[in-house]
Design a protein around this motif. Sequence first.
Motif, short mmCIF file in Angstrom:
data_model
loop_
_atom_site.label_atom_id
_atom_site.label_comp_id
_atom_site.label_asym_id
_atom_site.label_seq_id
_atom_site.Cartn_x
_atom_site.Cartn_y
_atom_site.Cartn_z
N LEU A 1 -4.74 -2.45 7.50
CA LEU A 1 -4.86 -3.83 7.90
C LEU A 1 -4.67 -4.07 9.32
O LEU A 1 -5.41 -4.86 9.90
N PRO A 2 -3.76 -3.36 10.07
CA PRO A 2 -3.47 -3.47 11.47
C PRO A 2 -4.60 -3.02 12.24
O PRO A 2 -5.02 -3.32 13.58
N SER B 1 0.99 3.43 10.95
CA SER B 1 1.29 2.50 9.63
C SER B 1 0.54 3.14 8.45
O SER B 1 -0.23 4.12 8.69
N SER C 1 -0.02 -9.43 6.74
CA SER C 1 0.82 -7.93 6.71
C SER C 1 1.73 -8.08 5.73
O SER C 1 2.66 -8.88 5.55
N CYS C 2 1.92 -6.90 5.02
CA CYS C 2 2.81 -7.08 3.82
C CYS C 2 4.27 -6.52 4.25
O CYS C 2 5.09 -6.75 3.59
N GLY C 3 4.19 -6.44 5.59
CA GLY C 3 5.62 -6.00 6.15
C GLY C 3 6.43 -4.75 5.98
O GLY C 3 7.62 -4.83 6.53
N GLN C 4 5.82 -3.90 5.32
CA GLN C 4 6.64 -2.54 5.16
C GLN C 4 6.44 -1.73 6.46
O GLN C 4 7.41 -0.70 6.53
N CYS C 5 5.59 -1.90 7.07
CA CYS C 5 5.50 -0.98 8.28
C CYS C 5 5.71 -1.88 9.67
O CYS C 5 5.40 -2.99 9.88
N PRO D 1 0.94 -1.13 0.07
CA PRO D 1 -0.02 -0.12 0.00
C PRO D 1 0.74 1.27 -0.09
O PRO D 1 1.85 1.31 0.68
N CYS E 1 3.09 -2.91 12.18
CA CYS E 1 2.18 -3.93 11.67
C CYS E 1 2.81 -5.13 11.37
O CYS E 1 2.38 -6.34 12.14
N CYS F 1 -1.39 1.22 6.15
CA CYS F 1 -2.77 0.90 5.65
C CYS F 1 -3.66 0.76 6.70
O CYS F 1 -3.31 0.52 7.87
S1 SF4 Z 1 0.04 -1.59 7.75
FE1 SF4 Z 1 -0.43 -2.14 5.71
S2 SF4 Z 1 1.57 -1.21 4.46
FE2 SF4 Z 1 1.99 -1.21 6.51
S3 SF4 Z 1 3.03 -3.24 7.03
FE3 SF4 Z 1 0.63 -3.60 7.54
S4 SF4 Z 1 -0.05 -4.51 5.42
FE4 SF4 Z 1 1.68 -3.47 5.00
#
Ligand code: SF4
Lengths: 435, 220
Positions: free
Chosen positions: A396-397, A392, A344-348, A188, A351, A394
């Motif tokens: 998701l968290p 974060s 979790s996509c892992g970039q933050c 995201p 999260c 997006c």
């Molecule tokens: S908050 Fe969204 S963008 Fe950031 S790590 Fe979680 S899933 Fe990925």
Amino acid sequence: MANYEPILLRNRGVEGSRTLGVYELRGGYQAVRKALKMTPEEVVEEVKKANLRGRGGAGFPAGMKWSFLPKDRKTTYLCVNGDESEPPTFSNRVLMEHDPHQLIEGVIIAAYAVQAQVAYIYLRVEFHEPFHVLQRAVDEAYAKGYLGRKVFGSDFNVEVYLHRGAGAYVCGEETGLIESLEGKRGWPRIKPPFPAIEGLFRKPTIVNNVETLCNVPHIIERGAAWFTSVGPSHSTGPKLFCISGPVNKPGCYEWSMDLSVQELIEDPRFGGGMRDGKKVKCVLPGGISMGALCASELHMKMDFEDPRKFGLLGLGTAAAVVLDESIDIRIVLRNLARFYAMESCGQCTQCREGTSWMHKIADRIARGAGRLEDLDLILQTARNMGMMPGLSICGLPDGATYPIETVVKKFRGELEERIRAQPREEVGQTLAVVN
Amino acid sequence: MAWIPLDRNKPAFPKDAPPILTEAVREKIRFFFSRYATRRAVLLPALHVVQDALGHVSMQAMTEIAELLEIHPSEVMDTVSFYTHFWTHPKGKKVIVACRSISCEALGGQKVIDAVKQHLHVREHGTTADGTYSFMTEECLAGCDHAPCLLIGERMHKQVKPEDVPKLLADAGNDRIAAPRSDLFDAPAAKGGASNGRPGGGSSAETVGATSDIREMREA
Ligand code: SF4
Ligand SMILES: Cc1cc2nc3c(=O)[nH]c(=O)nc-3n(C[C@H](O)[C@H](O)[C@H](O)COP(=O)(O)O)c2cc1C
Ligand code: FES
């Protein structure tokens, strides 16, 4: 409960409902003809007046989103969100499998309203049947001149392409979807800029959910006043509800948004009651990310406002999973926590780490090596992430916080009881394995 | 799948290896070019085409895709590694995806998963000795009304009971669906395709023949 005539699912079960011929025989593709005689602004205005709130989870008014597009834009894209990966949601699938032309009609009208030249329908890869059904329908629409150049003999051109994902929940998040469409990992983007200003290929882009767009033809055909007359004033229009778990009739049902969770479970027109007469223990009524209800909260209305009064994040996808008294709440907690850790996509950092820690704690509890302090620890972790507090990128968290918090808070008694009942000699052994 | 085991001291494939993407596969990939404003956006469609044709996406395939799309191989690898659907090593003829999310687990999904693993002697991401099946678990497959469910190839198997598993896995057609299909991902690319190459649409007569089915319909 009064009666209700299905609108979105009116063609479900009708023989040949996937074909253009049957769709048109049953009144389809009339709304788009009407829309093409209106100005794009008039179409946007009508959808705005209808107060069509997005069905993808956030409930943002579609007409308002459309009017955020810059006036002087040249290229505009429409992305249709058919990623549908929120457990336990399957209403988009039902819409696409049974009535693909309804979606295509909605896409054409929305594309016209926002003056998009290309619309991409993003489908999760596991949707094999919907993909083939929809692609067939798109092919039919092209062959008829309903898509492509000068649609329905008007001056409007629009291309519709299906785009298949490859297995990632986060690609349902609108900017994750855009990145994925661009061929990248579905990370995201930081907002603003919002997609309406800078989206796909850095051009103004509208992302809407499948069900949202399926409502659009009906708004144009019957008018905004009809739409706002359906359901309570803050939650207007037809709505699909999913119900799964140990009920007699799991499935996708349509009603106005004045339905309670209790009715969704018990009414013979919907869930038809609990299997084997078991009692409800817990319901996650809006997709898991909105949080959980306990058995005394089933009077909650499935609309855009009521869920907050029960400590939930919102209506979400209006997909309820019902859990009966036979399920161990620790298993539920672990299942929920694992989902976010995996997706979790892992970039933050907050999260990525937070969802993994919650999973680890929940796993330890589920395996019978939990400690009473773990309950506070998991709550504390849940409070340490999310887009809303700015931690974060997006949402998701935020969606991870709510189910964990509500399950631990509302079922704390059972959790503590089960932790206390763990055989001491086994705790040490299990801890050695899981930690 | 995330980690791709490679040894920097040993090339993943010989420099002079003949190309593994056939002309037909390349043509299918090129068919998507005009649909997107950038070449890179053709990556997911290209990976689907390649995995469908070759079974998995090897390092050599990634390198050849990169060349075709005029992007760097590491960009291809980056994308491949992010998505669970792509396999970088050979997989079985059919992939079994078992749902492990809440509605399925609540209705006995774990027992179904155990039954599949035991029956086939496979682990997560493992492949049977005869190369028929690979196995993996996934989060919700959006078939929760039919929980617990199991996706084999393209077919969703509904309300699966552990005792049904042996019979289910013995069925040769268990990965196919009856839905009338558009053969976009199967047929040779439509000539011309959606092709006036202008990003952001601007259609042409050929665009109407964007998918192979249209040709069939016209010929019929
Ligand atoms: S908050 Fe969204 S963008 Fe950031 S790590 Fe979680 S899933 Fe990925
Ligand atoms: C982690 C995450 C996953 C999401 N998944 C989906 C999804 O699968 N489908 C969907 O329509 N919206 C999903 N959304 C919401 C989208 O970001 C976006 O709000 C929605 O597609 C907008 O469409 P709507 O306004 O018509 O609802 C997701 C959001 C988040 C944060
Ligand atoms: S929970 Fe298994 S398909 Fe949704």
